[in-house]
Design an enzyme around this catalytic site. Structure first.
Site, short mmCIF file in Angstrom:
data_model
loop_
_atom_site.label_atom_id
_atom_site.label_comp_id
_atom_site.label_asym_id
_atom_site.label_seq_id
_atom_site.Cartn_x
_atom_site.Cartn_y
_atom_site.Cartn_z
N SER A 150 0.81 -1.37 0.04
CA SER A 150 -0.19 -0.01 0.08
C SER A 150 0.94 1.27 0.03
O SER A 150 0.21 2.42 -0.12
CB SER A 150 -0.76 -0.01 1.13
OG SER A 150 -1.82 -0.88 1.01
N GLY A 157 4.03 9.60 5.95
CA GLY A 157 4.53 8.31 5.39
C GLY A 157 3.33 7.37 4.93
O GLY A 157 2.34 7.80 4.99
N HIS A 158 3.67 6.10 4.95
CA HIS A 158 2.59 5.10 4.60
C HIS A 158 3.18 3.70 4.84
O HIS A 158 4.46 3.56 4.97
CB HIS A 158 1.96 5.00 3.22
CG HIS A 158 0.92 4.80 2.90
ND1 HIS A 158 0.27 3.46 3.14
CD2 HIS A 158 -0.53 5.48 2.81
CE1 HIS A 158 -1.03 3.41 3.05
NE2 HIS A 158 -1.45 4.65 2.78
N ASP A 159 2.42 2.69 5.07
CA ASP A 159 3.06 1.17 5.17
C ASP A 159 2.22 0.53 4.27
O ASP A 159 1.30 0.90 3.66
CB ASP A 159 2.38 0.61 6.77
CG ASP A 159 3.00 1.31 7.91
OD1 ASP A 159 4.15 2.02 7.60
OD2 ASP A 159 2.65 1.00 9.03
N GLY A 160 2.94 -0.61 3.90
CA GLY A 160 2.18 -1.54 3.03
C GLY A 160 2.51 -3.00 3.25
O GLY A 160 3.55 -3.41 4.01
#
Length: 425
Positions: free
Chosen positions: A56, A275-278
């Protein structure tokens, strides 16, 4: 300067992560640190230019292309989606902004494989006619992969080419990225990671999610390329609005307090970070950016245990550069438990059953529908323990004793966990 290779090695061993790459960029200087093996079955060594699925973390790339199209006059963020994509079988009140901020109300975890053809996104969007509307558009937040597939299809229609081709033309080539791909036949040309389960560390049987999920989570990239993409969001004012809060987030995990236009906004002891995680099929990726310190950290892993590695490693990196740590996970506390939340909660691709066993609540999570095609562990059971505030609605769960606690909140009508609204049935 800390020995990041030694620390990555030590923490990855403790977290039972087979392979990882740590990327750090700080005001012009970058460090890429690999660890371990890409595939436990073959023993292929991880190198700095190895490519991992970023899951993601792909969403900000799709969001960036939408912002480009808006700047070019092709759309406005508050346009109803059906104005731009009349064939989309979704609530006519859903706007582009709703999709970017996970507030559309569309049940978002539809993982239907609509084939490998260039029409896969068009075919996926047509399936949304049968997907439940969980709440009125704009009234709540619920993480929505399907919404980003709709955005990907919108890019295709306005750009006149596939989402993959737009990604290359709009971001990969202008940024000079050499290790960013979307399809398995492209990834195989590089040193590509294979996922390993959190349960026992075994390599997964399915490498990638269906192509139809592309705009929501199908980018495979190197750490250096991911750092370069993030650096663009530090330096290019065209994308500054993506970091502005749009929707508050009440989940209270990892310092995540607001959502921008796709970017998650975090508060780490008073420092504003985005930010973001995936997460894909047992590959996990993490990206954090401190704009004031001009600091970027990314971590790519080939394991469902990636969070166990990321949290202590991120604390060490950010402590070194800016003196803050990754916020602590919520903790269980002693408190009363009753049966008011016992029952079944269900949405696309998952069924959650809550039962009372003696004096404790237990949640069973079961993958359903198309998710079963790649679920390495289709059923998992969690102890549900009270946490603050002790009102009988707030709890925490964790995958195993080695994993961090994750918040879980009940209301009379739904369960909220992992950023998703799951209706009570």
């Amino acid at each position: 300067m800390p020995d990041w290779s030694a620390r990555l090695n030590e923490l990855a061993v403790a977290a039972e992560v087979p392979g990882a790459v740590l990327g750090i960029w700080q005001d012009g200087a970058s460090t890429i640190t690999p660890y371990g093996v890409l595939n436990a079955a073959t023993g292929v060594e991880t190198t700095g230019d190895s490519v991992f699925q970023i899951g993601s973390v792909s969403k900000p790339w799709t969001g960036t292309m939408i912002v480009q199209l808006a700047a070019e006059g092709w759309l406005q963020l508050d346009d109803p989606v059906i104005k731009l994509l009349p064939e989309a079988p979704i609530d006519p009140r859903v706007t582009v902004r709703h999709l970017l901020t996970h507030t559309s109300g569309i049940d978002g975890d539809l993982f239907t494989d609509t084939g490998r053809g260039d029409d896969c996104l068009e075919r996926y969007v047509a399936l949304l006619a049968d997907v439940e509307q969980l709440f009125e558009p704009g009234t709540a937040y619920s993480y929505c992969n399907a919404g980003f597939v709709v955005l990907g299809r919108l890019i295709e229609v306005l750009d006149g080419r596939t989402w993959d081709e737009s990604l290359r033309a709009r971001l990969v080539e202008p940024l000079g990225l050499t290790h960013t791909v979307t399809l398995p036949e492209e990834a195989i040309l590089y040193r590509a990671a294979r996922g390993h389960t959190a349960e026992d560390g075994s390599p997964v049987k399915t490498w990638q999610l269906p192509r139809s999920i592309g705009p929501a989570g199908l980018i495979t990239a190197s750490a250096a390329d991911l750092l370069e993409f993030a650096r663009m969001h530090l330096d290019d004012e065209r994308y500054a609005a993506m970091q502005e809060p749009q929707v508050p987030f009440a989940g209270g995990i990892g310092g995540f307090i607001d959502l921008g236009l796709t970017w998650r906004i975090y508060d780490w002891d008073g420092r504003r970070i985005f930010g973001h995680d995936g997460s894909t099929i047992s590959q996990t990726a993490f990206l954090r950016v401190d704009p004031d310190a001009r600091l970027i950290m990314c971590l790519l892993t080939n394991s469902g245990n990636g969070t166990r590695l990321f949290e202590p490693l991120a604390s060490e990196v950010f402590q070194h550069y800016v003196g803050v740590s990754h916020p602590a996970a919520p903790q269980p506390v002693d408190g009363p438990v009753d049966d008011r939340h016992v029952g079944r909660y269900e949405r696309a691709s998952v069924r959650l059953d809550v039962v009372l066993r003696g004096d404790r609540l237990v949640l069973t999570e079961e993958a359903t529908g198309d998710r079963l095609a790649f679920a390495e562990e289709p059923v998992h059971e969690y102890d549900v323990l009270p946490t603050e505030p002790l009102d009988g609605d707030h709890f925490v769960v964790r995958y195993s004793p080695e994993h961090p606690w994750v918040p879980l909140t009940f209301t009379p009508t739904h369960l909220f966990t992992s950023g998703r609204v799951t209706p009570r049935r």
